[in-house]
Design an enzyme around this catalytic site. Structure first.
Site, PDB file in Angstrom:
ATOM      1  N   HIS A  77       0.829  -1.213   0.000  1.00 49.11           N
ATOM      2  CA  HIS A  77       0.000   0.000   0.000  1.00 49.11           C
ATOM      3  C   HIS A  77       0.852   1.246   0.000  1.00 49.11           C
ATOM      4  CE1 HIS A  77       0.430  -0.860   4.342  1.00 49.11           C
ATOM      5  NE2 HIS A  77      -0.261  -1.960   4.130  1.00 49.11           N
ATOM      6  N   HIS A 116       4.806   2.551  16.752  1.00 45.44           N
ATOM      7  CA  HIS A 116       3.417   2.124  16.917  1.00 45.44           C
ATOM      8  C   HIS A 116       3.021   1.303  15.693  1.00 45.44           C
ATOM      9  CE1 HIS A 116       3.301   5.941  14.759  1.00 45.44           C
ATOM     10  NE2 HIS A 116       2.139   5.592  14.255  1.00 45.44           N
ATOM     11  N   HIS A 139       0.820   9.684  18.420  1.00 44.19           N
ATOM     12  CA  HIS A 139       2.080   8.997  18.133  1.00 44.19           C
ATOM     13  C   HIS A 139       3.044  10.059  17.632  1.00 44.19           C
ATOM     14  CE1 HIS A 139      -1.021   5.654  17.403  1.00 44.19           C
ATOM     15  NE2 HIS A 139      -0.494   5.465  18.587  1.00 44.19           N
ATOM     16  N   GLU A 152       1.693  12.272  14.795  1.00 41.11           N
ATOM     17  CA  GLU A 152       0.321  11.976  14.373  1.00 41.11           C
ATOM     18  C   GLU A 152      -0.652  12.081  15.543  1.00 41.11           C
ATOM     19  OE1 GLU A 152       0.637   7.930  13.125  1.00 41.11           O
ATOM     20  OE2 GLU A 152       2.207   8.325  11.677  1.00 41.11           O
ATOM     21  N   TYR A 210     -11.358   1.457  13.331  1.00 41.24           N
ATOM     22  CA  TYR A 210     -10.123   1.716  12.585  1.00 41.24           C
ATOM     23  C   TYR A 210      -9.401   0.392  12.417  1.00 41.24           C
ATOM     24  CZ  TYR A 210      -5.454   3.445  11.551  1.00 41.24           C
ATOM     25  OH  TYR A 210      -4.229   3.657  10.978  1.00 41.24           O
ATOM     26  N   HIS A 258       5.561   1.179  12.454  1.00 41.70           N
ATOM     27  CA  HIS A 258       6.367   2.281  11.919  1.00 41.70           C
ATOM     28  C   HIS A 258       6.803   3.262  12.997  1.00 41.70           C
ATOM     29  CE1 HIS A 258       2.095   3.457  11.677  1.00 41.70           C
ATOM     30  NE2 HIS A 258       2.458   4.725  11.749  1.00 41.70           N
TER      31      HIS A 258
HETATM   32 FE   LIG Z   1       1.103   6.114  12.432  1.00 41.22          FE
END
Ligand SMILES: [Fe+2]
Length: 442
Positions: free
Chosen positions: A300, A379, A373, A349, A358, A343
């Site tokens: 993605h 996370h 984050h 974020e 989600y 990541h």
């Molecule tokens: Fe993230």
């Protein structure tokens, strides 16, 4: 203007940053030369500029307002108490270096008595309004319409993401009806008030998220190889038609100015603009109109593909704030772990959930909650999401009935004392990854 109600069929002007012209009374807009010696009907001419005069033409935003009284006419300002709306990074707070999450802020307590302004709570913020850098991430909990109270924010524009309860936003340029799933963007310095038709009708308090942007104005992102269509299309942004309040009488004007709050009485409604033209306007946007782009083969793309609006910083491609949404969409990729990977990013974020689930956190992240984050804080999918996604049968699958979003910024967010001491802080958040075992099988 008739008093705004939930049932009023509203008219809008289509486009983002376009030149618009609108008059509530025929003949109120000057024709021909821009501003004559006397405006039609002896209205006052007033400029609201959202950028420096000499900002590049493609970024330059300003509107001309023709109004019954100029906005300089008001009583004296006095301090106004708003304890929970703080501004910019509070460096006295020790910023935890770990992922943070909040359960939905409770709608009981004082929410029913507060209006949109008094019910505002800063959850986390970065930068500094004085330097025109950074953003605040806020939540409002409110149960009462602003009747004869108006608000003006001199510190930044406001991006409003309602999560529960519709909003009727009366602005100097006209009225926007905004429901969950839609967003509103209100320019810095524009007077507005917010009515809550659902709360008024007994549905309980309203809740939502706000990005207070001290930096460069939000705009549509560049599309690069995507081409001239896609993501948020300019025509789907809607500005209000001109409207003004007929009824006279006093208002209380609350002003946010340099991080402090002030109030002043006004003898007349500040919503007295009879006509306007220009390209600085409040707008609303329905996220259902977002054309989602994603992989149709494998893997993605980065989440930047979901950017609705961006506020650039002075470093190209490194935003003061990106407003990013995760709307309903098809997942069709082959041999792919479909949720986001684990990541650590440069960008920080702040995330919220308007409705549904989600995909990286099917259980723990609830509508009305928030997560943070920060830069280089690891996370990713929780244990449940990881397990499901590694074993899933990868048929085409529609993620439906969901809307998450991010305020993503190059600057680390510092949570407020309110947020760190709130019972809504999820002290068990890190446990959602604790069960991820070493599965190495050489
Ligand atoms: Fe993230």
């Amino acid at each position: 203007m008739t008093k705004p109600t939930a049932s009023t069929e509203r008219r809008y002007l289509s486009g983002f940053g376009n030149e618009h012209a609108s008059e509530a009374v025929a003949g109120a807009l000057p024709q021909g030369r821009n501003n004559p010696q006397r405006a039609p009907f002896d209205l006052y001419t007033e400029l609201l500029s959202g950028t420096a005069f000499t900002a590049p033409r493609h970024e330059n935003r300003r509107s001309w307002l023709y109004r019954r009284q100029p906005s300089v006419v008001s009583g004296r300002y006095q301090p106004y108490a708003q304890a929970h709306w703080t501004t910019g990074a509070d460096r006295a707070i020790a910023l935890p270096p770990e992922p943070l999450r909040w359960h939905p802020l409770p709608l009981d307590g004082g929410a029913a008595e507060a209006d949109f302004i008094d019910g505002m709570h800063t959850v986390a913020a970065n930068g500094d309004a004085e330097s025109q850098v950074g953003i605040g991430s806020l939540m409002y909990l409110a149960g009462r319409s602003m009747e004869r109270r108006a608000f003006v924010n001199a510190d930044g524009e406001m991006l409003i993401v309602p999560q529960q309860g519709r909003l009727v936003i009366t602005t100097e340029l006209g009225v926007l009806d905004v429901k969950p799933g839609e967003i509103a963007l209100l320019p810095r310095g524009m007077v507005f008030k917010v009515a809550l038709p659902d709360s008024d009708a007994g549905a309980g308090p309203s809740r939502g998220y706000v990005c207070e942007n001290y930096g460069a104005q939000f705009r549509l992102p560049e599309l690069g190889p995507i081409g001239s269509n896609g993501l948020a299309n300019a025509r789907d942004f809607q500005a209000p038609v001109a409207a003004f309040e007929e009824d006279g009488g006093a208002y209380e004007l609350v002003k946010k100015f340099g991080g402090r709050f002030w109030k002043a009485p006004t003898k007349q409604s500040p919503f007295n603009v009879v006509a306007w033209h220009g390209n600085l306007a409040p707008v609303k946007y329905d996220t259902a109109n977002f054309m989602v782009i994603g992989s149709i083969s494998f893997d993605h793309p980065d989440p930047s593909i979901f950017t609705v609006l961006t506020s650039p910083s002075d470093t190209p491609g490194t935003a003061n704030c990106d407003f990013v949404i995760f709307p309903p969409r098809w997942m069709v990729m082959e041999n792919t772990f479909r949720p986001p990977w684990f990541h650590r990013n440069l960008m920080s974020e702040f995330m919220g959930l308007v409705l549904g689930e989600y995909d990286a956190k099917p259980g723990g992240f609830k509508p009305g909650g928030a997560s943070l984050h920060n830069c280089m804080v690891p996370h990713g999918p929780d244990e449940e999401a990881f397990d499901k996604a590694t074993h899933a049968d990868l048929k085409p699958h529609k993620l439906d009935n969901t809307l998450a979003f991010m305020f993503e910024s190059r600057y680390r967010f510092i949570p407020t004392n309110f947020a760190l001491k709130s019972p809504a802080l999820d002290t068990d958040y890190a446990d959602c990854w604790a069960g991820l075992q070493d599965q190495f099988k050489p």
